[in-house]
Design a protein around this motif. Sequence first.
Motif, short mmCIF file in Angstrom:
data_model
loop_
_atom_site.label_atom_id
_atom_site.label_comp_id
_atom_site.label_asym_id
_atom_site.label_seq_id
_atom_site.Cartn_x
_atom_site.Cartn_y
_atom_site.Cartn_z
N GLN A 36 0.86 -1.20 0.00
CA GLN A 36 0.00 0.00 0.00
C GLN A 36 0.89 1.24 0.00
O GLN A 36 2.06 1.16 0.42
CB GLN A 36 -0.89 0.02 1.26
CG GLN A 36 -2.03 -0.96 1.20
CD GLN A 36 -2.80 -1.06 2.50
OE1 GLN A 36 -2.26 -0.84 3.58
NE2 GLN A 36 -4.07 -1.43 2.39
N SER A 38 1.13 3.74 2.00
CA SER A 38 1.73 4.12 3.30
C SER A 38 2.96 3.26 3.61
O SER A 38 3.89 3.71 4.29
CB SER A 38 0.70 3.99 4.43
OG SER A 38 0.21 2.68 4.51
N GLY A 95 -2.77 -6.97 7.54
CA GLY A 95 -3.57 -8.12 7.13
C GLY A 95 -4.27 -7.91 5.81
O GLY A 95 -4.43 -8.86 5.03
N SER A 96 -4.67 -6.67 5.51
CA SER A 96 -5.37 -6.41 4.25
C SER A 96 -4.48 -6.77 3.06
O SER A 96 -4.92 -7.41 2.10
CB SER A 96 -5.76 -4.93 4.16
OG SER A 96 -6.62 -4.60 5.22
N THR A 135 3.39 -5.87 8.56
CA THR A 135 3.82 -4.57 9.09
C THR A 135 2.86 -4.07 10.17
O THR A 135 3.02 -2.96 10.67
CB THR A 135 3.92 -3.52 7.97
OG1 THR A 135 2.62 -3.32 7.43
CG2 THR A 135 4.89 -3.94 6.88
N THR A 136 1.81 -4.85 10.47
CA THR A 136 1.00 -4.59 11.66
C THR A 136 1.18 -5.80 12.57
O THR A 136 1.55 -6.88 12.10
CB THR A 136 -0.51 -4.45 11.35
OG1 THR A 136 -0.99 -5.66 10.75
CG2 THR A 136 -0.78 -3.27 10.43
N THR A 144 -1.77 -17.93 8.66
CA THR A 144 -3.08 -18.59 8.66
C THR A 144 -3.51 -19.00 7.24
O THR A 144 -3.07 -18.40 6.27
CB THR A 144 -4.20 -17.67 9.23
OG1 THR A 144 -4.51 -16.65 8.28
CG2 THR A 144 -3.81 -17.05 10.56
N1 LIG Z 1 -6.16 -13.74 7.28
C1 LIG Z 1 -6.39 -13.77 8.56
O1 LIG Z 1 -6.13 -14.77 9.22
C2 LIG Z 1 -6.98 -12.56 9.22
C3 LIG Z 1 -7.17 -12.54 10.61
C4 LIG Z 1 -7.73 -11.39 11.17
C5 LIG Z 1 -8.07 -10.31 10.37
N2 LIG Z 1 -7.90 -10.37 9.01
C6 LIG Z 1 -8.26 -9.25 8.12
O2 LIG Z 1 -7.14 -8.38 7.98
C7 LIG Z 1 -7.62 -7.05 7.72
C8 LIG Z 1 -7.08 -6.07 8.74
O3 LIG Z 1 -5.68 -6.09 8.75
P1 LIG Z 1 -4.88 -5.13 9.77
O4 LIG Z 1 -5.63 -5.06 11.04
O5 LIG Z 1 -3.48 -5.61 9.79
O6 LIG Z 1 -5.03 -3.70 9.13
P2 LIG Z 1 -4.73 -3.16 7.65
O7 LIG Z 1 -3.87 -4.09 6.89
O8 LIG Z 1 -6.06 -2.80 7.04
O9 LIG Z 1 -3.88 -1.85 7.97
C9 LIG Z 1 -4.48 -0.78 8.70
C10 LIG Z 1 -3.85 0.54 8.26
O10 LIG Z 1 -2.50 0.58 8.72
C11 LIG Z 1 -1.63 0.96 7.67
N3 LIG Z 1 -0.32 0.36 7.99
C12 LIG Z 1 0.03 -0.95 7.92
N4 LIG Z 1 1.28 -1.11 8.36
C13 LIG Z 1 1.75 0.11 8.72
C14 LIG Z 1 2.99 0.58 9.26
N5 LIG Z 1 3.98 -0.24 9.57
N6 LIG Z 1 3.11 1.91 9.49
C15 LIG Z 1 2.08 2.77 9.24
N7 LIG Z 1 0.89 2.38 8.73
C16 LIG Z 1 0.72 1.06 8.47
C17 LIG Z 1 -2.30 0.41 6.42
O11 LIG Z 1 -1.85 1.08 5.27
C18 LIG Z 1 -3.77 0.69 6.74
O12 LIG Z 1 -4.12 1.99 6.40
C19 LIG Z 1 -9.13 -7.13 7.80
O13 LIG Z 1 -9.67 -7.26 6.50
C20 LIG Z 1 -9.36 -8.36 8.63
O14 LIG Z 1 -10.65 -8.92 8.43
C21 LIG Z 1 -7.33 -11.46 8.44
#
Ligand SMILES: NC(=O)c1ccc[n+]([C@@H]2O[C@H](COP(=O)([O-])OP(=O)(O)OC[C@H]3O[C@@H](n4cnc5c(N)ncnc54)[C@H](O)[C@@H]3O)[C@@H](O)[C@H]2O)c1
Length: 382
Positions: A36, A38, A95-96, A135-136, A144
């Motif tokens: 992404q 960011s 995760g996105s 990165t989160t 998973t």
């Molecule tokens: N696959 C799985 O097992 C699983 C489990 C739980 C949730 N999910 C899904 O994952 C998604 C959510 O993922 P998320 O919570 O990691 O959030 P995300 O990936 O949506 O990120 C949230 C925000 O943080 C920003 N960001 C990410 N890393 C950054 C960094 N190091 N520095 C600054 N900004 C950063 C992103 O650009 C975004 O705007 C949802 O769709 C959820 O349903 C998947």
Amino acid sequence: MLETAGSIVAGQHAIADLVPRIKRYGDFKHVVIVTQPSIKAMGVIDRIVTELSQAGITSRCLTDVKPEPTVDNIQQAFSSIASEPVDLFIGIGGGSVLDAAKVLSVLMTDPVDVMSLIGIDRISKRGIPTVLIPTTSGTGSEVTPNAIVTIPEQELKVGIISRHLLPMMVIIDPVLTISLPPKITAATGMDAFTHALESYISKKANPISDMFALESIRLISGNLLQAYHHGSDLQARESVLLGSMYGGMALSSAGTAAVHALAYPLGGKFNITHGVANSMLLPHVMNFNMDAIQDRLGHVACAMGLQVGTEGGKGVSEAVNRRIFEWTLEMRIPQNLRAFGVKDDDVLALATAASKVTRLLHNNPKPMNIDDIGAVYHKLLP
Ligand SMILES: NC(=O)c1ccc[n+]([C@@H]2O[C@H](COP(=O)([O-])OP(=O)(O)OC[C@H]3O[C@@H](n4cnc5c(N)ncnc54)[C@H](O)[C@@H]3O)[C@@H](O)[C@H]2O)c1
Ligand SMILES: [Fe+2]
């Protein structure tokens, strides 16, 4: 049972060896980096592109994965990359991004409609190999077999579940999480904690998931507030990131439960981010489950550092829940669904949608009917 990533490399600056590690696994020539804007702004992608090029590997960047991606978003992303060769995906983001990279990799070997992949074991063959770099510190998606997608027309969030989504390699580098703002640290960290706790109390909990769940709870409980208040504390970031991955291991084996089932309609209908929805729901669903999980919560309390002994019981359960609620207050996680436009009249539709997430509700330690679910949403509409 636990099916997980092919290999996992963890440690501060682990990403520095990315290219030599990739080369050990194959003679890859055409990489697509899924990310992404960011993340691209952090500079890490440019370094990877340069190192790949020096190793004779061409790369393209796909930066238009939206947060909590829709089916259409992934389908369009696929169309934009499919006409040129790809033999490896690197997903670097939250995760996105990781979920999108996983789905894109299987579309490369079987270019079907994303909608046809929704559900359990609907993917017929392995995709192009993936390297996943979180990165989160939240979803544990890197380990998973799940990818979560949004269907806006149906106001739904749904899962694509298949072992074919598991990556070839995972790199866990806490340096990449230093830039996370406190709000995202809080929401994603509580998502990770919810994975561990729901796996531990899941009806499918087992010795393997318990080990990962308790260690995840210990690492996150001991370090999330520090990472929230002092984002540059690398030690705290590393602990939360490991805790997040262990939470992913735990949920891969035992599954999440009612908190996640009730969170999905809040994401699908009201765009409440996944971690925030889980954090709001967790204390209330725990309260509902309380009498069914008292014997499990003694060890959870210990892992959280609460001085209550391992025996469980009502007092211990209440102490666990009180501490979780205190975290949400300290990290300023909203506690009122009205702030997101939810009205009392919406509860029936939300509860109906959540009651259909039977994949997760079946794991809940106590049966939850539509009235029980509605009562939890009402608690968040004071
Ligand atoms: N696959 C799985 O097992 C699983 C489990 C739980 C949730 N999910 C899904 O994952 C998604 C959510 O993922 P998320 O919570 O990691 O959030 P995300 O990936 O949506 O990120 C949230 C925000 O943080 C920003 N960001 C990410 N890393 C950054 C960094 N190091 N520095 C600054 N900004 C950063 C992103 O650009 C975004 O705007 C949802 O769709 C959820 O349903 C998947
Ligand atoms: Fe989650």
